[in-house]
Design an enzyme around this catalytic site. Structure first.
Site, PDB file in Angstrom:
ATOM      1  N   GLN A   5       0.837  -1.204   0.000  1.00 26.27           N
ATOM      2  CA  GLN A   5       0.000   0.000   0.000  1.00 26.27           C
ATOM      3  C   GLN A   5       0.867   1.247   0.000  1.00 26.27           C
ATOM      4  O   GLN A   5       0.613   2.195  -0.739  1.00 26.27           O
ATOM      5  CB  GLN A   5      -0.930   0.005   1.216  1.00 26.27           C
TER       6      GLN A   5
ATOM      7  N   ASP B 132      -2.410 -11.309   4.539  1.00 26.13           N
ATOM      8  CA  ASP B 132      -3.829 -11.338   4.912  1.00 26.13           C
ATOM      9  C   ASP B 132      -4.328 -12.747   5.263  1.00 26.13           C
ATOM     10  O   ASP B 132      -5.504 -12.922   5.608  1.00 26.13           O
ATOM     11  CB  ASP B 132      -4.685 -10.780   3.763  1.00 26.13           C
TER      12      ASP B 132
HETATM   13  C1  S3P Z   1      -2.800  -4.507  -0.010  1.00 29.03           C
HETATM   14  C2  S3P Z   1      -1.624  -4.636   0.700  1.00 29.03           C
HETATM   15  C3  S3P Z   1      -1.542  -5.220   2.042  1.00 29.03           C
HETATM   16  C4  S3P Z   1      -2.781  -6.037   2.384  1.00 29.03           C
HETATM   17  C5  S3P Z   1      -4.045  -5.324   2.004  1.00 29.03           C
HETATM   18  C6  S3P Z   1      -4.075  -5.024   0.514  1.00 29.03           C
HETATM   19  C7  S3P Z   1      -2.777  -3.864  -1.344  1.00 29.03           C
HETATM   20  O1  S3P Z   1      -1.420  -4.177   2.996  1.00 29.03           O
HETATM   21  O2  S3P Z   1      -2.797  -6.331   3.755  1.00 29.03           O
HETATM   22  O3  S3P Z   1      -5.177  -6.107   2.324  1.00 29.03           O
HETATM   23  O4  S3P Z   1      -3.757  -3.984  -2.097  1.00 29.03           O
HETATM   24  O5  S3P Z   1      -1.745  -3.241  -1.672  1.00 29.03           O
HETATM   25  P1  S3P Z   1       0.017  -3.579   3.396  1.00 29.03           P
HETATM   26  O6  S3P Z   1       0.593  -2.958   2.207  1.00 29.03           O
HETATM   27  O7  S3P Z   1      -0.294  -2.552   4.465  1.00 29.03           O
HETATM   28  O8  S3P Z   1       0.813  -4.725   3.948  1.00 29.03           O
END
Ligand code: S3P
Length: 460
Positions: free
Chosen positions: A184, A335
């Site tokens: 993210q 996840d």
């Molecule tokens: C996601 C990245 C993950 C994941 C989230 C979706 C994404 O989070 O837990 O459900 O779509 O980039 P983080 O980047 O905070 O680890």
């Protein structure tokens, strides 16, 4: 169970408790809804292309619908043509407008963080708000790098939502080393960097899901990825590309498929096939773990779909062994620990999960939620600062004692994991609220019951 989607932060969610009882067996061949990560990105990148982008297989869960509403407020058009079929009319990089109302993100961390990057890269002012769970989650991880790019933030203490973001003008290109492996955060920086005149560089300590890189490249952006000594990666994006509108076919979400596959593995006599599942290697850690536990999983019909690998997966019930997954595998299954914990509870032996401090800042503190949930189902568990120790109860017909009511803490994956646990429990497992399941897996209960599960509304 479906809740009306409100566009403001004034909803009062009504809890929908659910009871899961042990099922004779699960069998069938099903498809799960589209991948959540890819669905969010398909809408956002459609907004940044000048012209019409066609999306099929879009996940129509609440989280993705928050993103759809936000891109409308930022000047794009997003129309539903049929089930999972969407058309987005984009405005091109640089073409966003300031929304007239707040951007309400509900429970969706991916919407909030990625859209913060998108808004931050434009001369736009927008206020973001979320539900009680999202308003608690840390945003400093995006505020830090985006501030260096010239974005301004006025948020609640410690950089939490609600937060007003004033986009950078101009957007400074940066080189940024992520302190924590997070797709993210990486994506937020790259999204802001799309409207910078220079090259934006992100260095990640461990590879994280690369849908942003794959999809932007597919639309014509110049992105180079270099492997570094150890397991890190350096991603370089050339600013201000002309993004071509095109089409995206979203594969089934491996994170959603994992619930069905674990359910089949722990319910004696079961055989379930989930078709069209995304198999991106940076998402597939759960399958490696289940195979190492001795699971009977077969992968067939492997193919490529828009740059993403896809396969059909069949799970056949059987005994499982305990597992201690290597911490460096965490980003590829971040996840999936809640449902892996249920598999571990049914396995023979003690499982140890480490290196998972990130789970404390998901939709809930997942280490605390899993630990409390397993304990109330009669499974031996110890919560560590960065992990869990789970005493597997393998070798029995219904290995989990059950009989408790699990607090789901506004977390869809905690709710689904403990409904899966109920299938292998001597006494039913109740989850105090199944409403959040609609954020990522609309139709979960119906799909599961169609396979033979017994998940029904309950009173608590
Ligand atoms: C996601 C990245 C993950 C994941 C989230 C979706 C994404 O989070 O837990 O459900 O779509 O980039 P983080 O980047 O905070 O680890």
């Amino acid at each position: 169970m479906a809740r009306a989607l409100s566009s403001r932060n004034d909803e009062k969610p009504v809890a929908s408790p659910l009871r899961s009882s042990h099922a004779p067996l699960l069998s069938g061949r099903v498809q799960v809804p589209g991948d959540k990560s890819i669905s969010h990105r398909a809408l956002m990148f459609g907004l940044l292309a000048a012209g019409e982008t066609c999306i099929s297989g879009l996940l129509e869960g609440e989280d993705v619908m928050r993103t759809a509403e936000a891109i409308r407020r930022l000047g794009g058009e997003a129309a539903r043509i049929g089930a999972g079929e969407w058309r987005v009319r984009g405005v091109g990089i640089g073409g966003l407008r300031s929304p007239e109302d707040i951007l309400y993100m509900g429970n969706s961390g991916t919407s909030a963080r990625l859209l913060a990057g998108l808004v931050g890269g434009h001369r736009v002012v927008a206020t973001f708000a979320g539900d009680a769970s999202l308003n608690r989650r840390p945003m400093a991880r995006i505020v830090e790098p985006l501030s260096r790019m010239g974005v301004q933030f006025a948020g609640r203490d410690g950089h939490r939502l609600p937060m007003t973001i004033t986009g950078a003008d101009p957007v400074m290109p940066i080189e940024y080393q992520l302190p924590v492996a997070s797709a993210q955060t990486k994506s937020a920086i790259l999204l802001a960097g799309l409207n910078s005149r220079g090259d934006t560089i992100v260095i990640e300590p461990e590879p994280t899901r690369d849908h942003t890189e794959i999809m932007l490249r597919h639309m014509g952006a110049e992105i180079q990825v270099e492997s570094l000594a150890g397991s890190g990666r350096r991603i370089r994006l050339k600013g201000q590309p002309e993004l071509r509108p095109g089409s995206f076919q979203v594969p089934g979400d491996p994170s959603s498929a994992a619930f069905l596959l674990v359910a089949a593995l722990i319910t004696p006599g079961s055989r379930v096939t989930v078709t069209d599942v995304g198999m991106n290697s940076l998402r597939a850690g759960i399958f490696d773990c289940l195979l190492e536990m001795g699971a009977d999983l077969t992968f067939s019909n492997r193919r490529d779909q828009g740059g993403e690998p896809v396969a059909d997966i069949t799970a056949i019930a059987g005994p499982l062994r305990a597992i201690s997954p290597p911490p460096e595998r965490a980003p590829s299954m971040i996840d999936e620990y809640p449902v892996l914990a249920i598999a571990a509870a049914c396995a023979e032996g003690r499982s140890t999960f480490r290196g998972l401090a990130e789970l404390r800042v998901k939709e809930s503190d997942r280490l605390a939620a899993i630990s409390a949930g397993l304990a109330c189902c009669g499974v031996g568990v110890q919560e560590l600062a960065d992990g869990l120790i789970i005493e597997g109860r393998g070798g029995q017909v219904h290995p989990i004692p059950g009989g408790g009511t699990v607090a789901t803490r506004m977390d869809h994956r905690i709710a689904m994991s403990f409904l899966v646990a109920g299938l292998a429990a001597e006494r039913p497992v109740i989850v105090d609220d199944g409403a959040m399941i609609d954020t990522s897996f609309p139709g979960f209960r119906i799909l599961m019951n169609g396979l033979g599960a017994l998940i029904e509304p309950a009173e608590v």
